[in-house]
Design an enzyme around this catalytic site. Structure first.
Site, PDB file in Angstrom:
ATOM      1  N   GLN A 142      40.982  -3.549  -1.896  1.00  0.00           N
ATOM      2  CA  GLN A 142      41.913  -4.297  -2.743  1.00  0.00           C
ATOM      3  C   GLN A 142      42.662  -3.287  -3.613  1.00  0.00           C
ATOM      4  O   GLN A 142      42.135  -2.210  -3.916  1.00  0.00           O
ATOM      5  CB  GLN A 142      41.140  -5.266  -3.641  1.00  0.00           C
ATOM      6  CG  GLN A 142      42.015  -6.124  -4.547  1.00  0.00           C
ATOM      7  CD  GLN A 142      41.277  -6.578  -5.800  1.00  0.00           C
ATOM      8  OE1 GLN A 142      41.541  -6.123  -6.911  1.00  0.00           O
ATOM      9  NE2 GLN A 142      40.330  -7.486  -5.622  1.00  0.00           N
ATOM     10  N   HIS A 144      45.557  -2.560  -7.073  1.00  0.00           N
ATOM     11  CA  HIS A 144      46.306  -2.967  -8.249  1.00  0.00           C
ATOM     12  C   HIS A 144      47.786  -2.700  -8.003  1.00  0.00           C
ATOM     13  O   HIS A 144      48.158  -1.621  -7.519  1.00  0.00           O
ATOM     14  CB  HIS A 144      45.890  -2.156  -9.473  1.00  0.00           C
ATOM     15  CG  HIS A 144      44.514  -2.429  -9.969  1.00  0.00           C
ATOM     16  ND1 HIS A 144      43.818  -1.527 -10.752  1.00  0.00           N
ATOM     17  CD2 HIS A 144      43.696  -3.493  -9.811  1.00  0.00           C
ATOM     18  CE1 HIS A 144      42.633  -2.035 -11.049  1.00  0.00           C
ATOM     19  NE2 HIS A 144      42.540  -3.228 -10.486  1.00  0.00           N
ATOM     20  N   GLU A 171      46.096  -7.279  -6.747  1.00  0.00           N
ATOM     21  CA  GLU A 171      45.934  -7.843  -8.083  1.00  0.00           C
ATOM     22  C   GLU A 171      46.973  -7.243  -9.022  1.00  0.00           C
ATOM     23  O   GLU A 171      47.197  -6.036  -9.015  1.00  0.00           O
ATOM     24  CB  GLU A 171      44.522  -7.518  -8.591  1.00  0.00           C
ATOM     25  CG  GLU A 171      44.232  -7.958 -10.000  1.00  0.00           C
ATOM     26  CD  GLU A 171      42.850  -7.515 -10.468  1.00  0.00           C
ATOM     27  OE1 GLU A 171      42.357  -8.081 -11.457  1.00  0.00           O
ATOM     28  OE2 GLU A 171      42.274  -6.598  -9.850  1.00  0.00           O
ATOM     29  N   GLU A 222      39.600 -13.323  -9.809  1.00  0.00           N
ATOM     30  CA  GLU A 222      38.302 -12.644  -9.901  1.00  0.00           C
ATOM     31  C   GLU A 222      37.959 -12.198 -11.328  1.00  0.00           C
ATOM     32  O   GLU A 222      36.872 -11.694 -11.559  1.00  0.00           O
ATOM     33  CB  GLU A 222      38.250 -11.429  -8.971  1.00  0.00           C
ATOM     34  CG  GLU A 222      39.120 -10.271  -9.420  1.00  0.00           C
ATOM     35  CD  GLU A 222      39.045  -9.042  -8.530  1.00  0.00           C
ATOM     36  OE1 GLU A 222      38.208  -9.013  -7.604  1.00  0.00           O
ATOM     37  OE2 GLU A 222      39.822  -8.102  -8.759  1.00  0.00           O
ATOM     38  N   GLN A 297      32.936  -9.260  -8.377  1.00  0.00           N
ATOM     39  CA  GLN A 297      33.522  -7.945  -8.584  1.00  0.00           C
ATOM     40  C   GLN A 297      32.604  -7.211  -9.556  1.00  0.00           C
ATOM     41  O   GLN A 297      32.490  -7.596 -10.722  1.00  0.00           O
ATOM     42  CB  GLN A 297      34.933  -8.061  -9.190  1.00  0.00           C
ATOM     43  CG  GLN A 297      35.531  -6.706  -9.550  1.00  0.00           C
ATOM     44  CD  GLN A 297      36.837  -6.805 -10.318  1.00  0.00           C
ATOM     45  OE1 GLN A 297      37.754  -6.035 -10.104  1.00  0.00           O
ATOM     46  NE2 GLN A 297      36.924  -7.757 -11.240  1.00  0.00           N
ATOM     47  N   ASP A 336      37.601   1.047  -9.516  1.00  0.00           N
ATOM     48  CA  ASP A 336      38.940   0.742 -10.008  1.00  0.00           C
ATOM     49  C   ASP A 336      39.269   1.537 -11.266  1.00  0.00           C
ATOM     50  O   ASP A 336      40.126   2.398 -11.231  1.00  0.00           O
ATOM     51  CB  ASP A 336      39.142  -0.764 -10.194  1.00  0.00           C
ATOM     52  CG  ASP A 336      38.042  -1.444 -10.968  1.00  0.00           C
ATOM     53  OD1 ASP A 336      37.103  -0.773 -11.411  1.00  0.00           O
ATOM     54  OD2 ASP A 336      38.129  -2.668 -11.137  1.00  0.00           O
ATOM     55  N   SER A 363      37.929  -2.520  -5.801  1.00  0.00           N
ATOM     56  CA  SER A 363      38.467  -3.764  -6.332  1.00  0.00           C
ATOM     57  C   SER A 363      39.679  -3.436  -7.185  1.00  0.00           C
ATOM     58  O   SER A 363      40.037  -4.171  -8.095  1.00  0.00           O
ATOM     59  CB  SER A 363      37.412  -4.533  -7.131  1.00  0.00           C
ATOM     60  OG  SER A 363      36.812  -3.721  -8.109  1.00  0.00           O
TER      61      SER A 363
END
Length: 555
Positions: A142, A144, A171, A222, A297, A336, A363
């Site tokens: 995933q 950002h 995200e 999340e 997460q 992250d 994440s």
């Protein structure tokens, strides 16, 4: 005092800019196996837990009560409590013991028991266990996608590029809260330009997140946080029951969601109750399980500086990811927020999840330069793309990224910016100029973008949020202006709300809008030659980084 030149050189290395502390168990500054952690135990009378981890039910706090009543497989709980924790650890690592058998046992453990079990493993053993215990066979990532200036044109272009590069979840968040509808819409349109089926979210306070999802601007959430001590929960005006109710609100509206937690949050809040970070995090994982949420997460997330400062802290982060999989939940395993000035440390921290693979290794890989990352920076960012591709190639590991050409990226960024320009025009939003489209096409970050009129944008974003427009209006605007393929992709995401297939554990959606999850892609790792293996086609893709010389170029 005359100094050693060797020590002077070492003191100027980046790692010396990081913070380190000695263990201080009384305030929770201990990673795992803390001296004040409870010993495992469970007693059940008439189908009800009357004692758990050395505490009688009369002394349960609200977290104990929620876990005891909703999160433990009581049928096997007393049997598992009596088993030797070292032997259980061996079974979890043993490739000859199937995951399906292990899950029956691990979901019957108490929080203290599961911490005791993983406490017997070193990091290599935890990685072996993680490879077997993750819910979905295929690993993923995933990212950002944010902007320091909340520039929606930049976000759309970056999302399209990120989709092209292989990210299946994205995200965003905001610097100015009122920009949220624009950021969410830009992420949706950009991602679906890159490829259909990418899941997107906008991380905000929970009511706004849910409203954006109901309007069709986002597909999952999340950032619904849970904590391991009662005082931290109360401080956040929440309980495990209120979080479970919120989870049901998302599920009933066809929105995927997972909770968020991480080692160190209770220490940061000053309410660690003298327990180790991992024990408190285990309680968070059990709350997630008890609430019926498909995943978590975790991996310390925004608290990573706390475990990163104590001995064995990064090992504890790996342990919390493993515990999540042991409770049969999807894990988005952190990596992250940046935590170190040392490139060596941040890479080593990521290898714990990169090598065995998790449902989402990151994440939040920053698909933008870290100066644009509104989640306080990421452990890896857009400037690390090529390094990450080489790591995949060096180790023959599928970390989720795919090599791309400069021409492909320029084209897809331009298309996403033009698609957003058309939607803004159709919905009567402040215009996106051709100059902005051109800038976003070639930009590295927000520093390369012309400024927008923030006052006009905020007013229009607020009206969009409060008004009747939904995802269907985006579909119509795209189709009307020649972006039929993107319109069909956005419509495909809206259809997922009706089917609900992606509410299964560890779900992702491929470009053909086929959901892949723990149900139809279960992890069947049982040693060499089993589980996820890189296909010949995927290996060809990983190998062929654009800057590697071909035989006909040598000599």
């Amino acid at each position: 005092m005359k100094r050693s030149k060797r020590f002077e050189v070492l003191e100027n290395r980046p790692v010396h800019q990081d913070g380190f502390v000695h263990e201080w168990a009384e305030v929770g500054l201990v990673a795992m196996n803390g001296p004040n952690d409870p010993k495992p135990s469970i007693k059940i009378e008439n189908g009800r837990v009357v004692e758990m981890d050395g505490k009688p039910r009369s002394e349960f706090d609200m977290i104990d009560q929620f876990i005891a009543d909703h999160a433990i497989n009581l049928e096997l709980a007393e049997k598992v409590a009596a088993m030797d924790s070292r032997e259980l650890a061996k079974m979890i690592v043993d490739v000859n013991v199937p995951r399906s058998e292990i899950v029956k046992l691990t979901t019957a453990m108490t929080p203290a028991k599961i911490c005791e079990v993983v406490g017997h493993m070193n990091v290599v053993e935890m990685m072996m266990a993680l490879q077997k215990m993750r819910a979905r066979k295929t690993p993923d990532i995933q990212c950002h996608v944010t902007s320091l200036t909340d520039n929606p044109v930049q976000i759309a272009a970056d999302a399209a590029e990120a989709a092209l590069r292989g990210f299946n979840e994205m995200e965003t968040t905001v610097g100015i809260v009122r920009y949220a509808p624009f950021n969410a819409m830009a992420l949706l349109i950009g991602s679906q330009t890159g490829r259909g089926g990418v899941l997107t979210q906008c991380a905000l306070e929970e009511a706004t997140e849910l409203q954006l999802g109901m309007k069709g601007f986002t597909a999952y959430a999340e950032t619904i946080s849970v904590y391991g001590t009662e005082n931290v929960f109360v401080d956040g005006d929440d309980t495990p029951w209120s979080k479970a109710f919120l989870a049901s609100a998302y599920a009933s509206r066809g929105l995927k969601m997972r909770f968020t937690s991480g080692t160190g949050s209770e220490v940061q809040m000053g309410y660690a109750e003298g327990k180790s970070m991992l024990y408190l995090e285990a309680r968070c994982v059990y709350i997630t399980k008890g609430a019926g949420v498909q995943g978590l997460q975790n991996g310390s997330i925004s608290c990573i500086g706390v475990p990163g400062a104590v001995p064995g802290g990064i090992r504890a982060v790996l342990a919390e990811n493993l515990i999540t999989t042991m409770l049969d939940l999807e894990v988005a395993s952190g990596n992250d927020q940046t935590f170190s000035h040392s490139d060596i440390r941040r890479t080593a921290r990521t290898m714990m999840q990169f090598l065995p693979g998790t449902d989402f290794i990151f994440s939040g890989y920053s698909a933008v330069p870290n100066y644009d990352n509104m989640f306080a920076g990421s452990n890896f960012d857009a400037e690390d793309y090529d390094d990450y591709l080489v790591l995949q190639r060096d180790l023959m590991v599928d970390g989720g990224l795919r090599p791309v050409s400069e021409e492909e990226v320029i084209a897809i960024r331009n298309k996403a910016a033009r698609a957003l320009q058309a939607v803004f025009k159709e919905l009567g939003l402040p215009p996106i100029t051709d100059e902005e489209v051109e800038a976003a096409t070639y930009a590295h970050g927000s520093k390369d973008m012309p400024p927008r009129n923030v006052v006009e944008d905020l007013k229009a974003a607020e009206e969009l949020f409060k008004g009747p427009a939904t995802g269907l209006d985006i579909v119509k605007a795209l189709a009307k202006n020649g972006f039929e393929d993107v319109a069909n992709n956005v419509l495909g995401m809206l259809k997922q709300r009706v089917s609900g297939d992606y509410l299964h554990t560890s779900s992702i959606i491929d470009k053909n809008f086929v959901v892949k999850s723990a149900v139809n892609d279960p992890n069947d790792y049982a040693g060499p030659g089993t589980g996820y293996r890189i296909s010949p086609e995927r290996w060809e893709e990983i190998k062929n980084i654009p800057w590697a010389m071909r035989p006909d170029q040598i000599g």
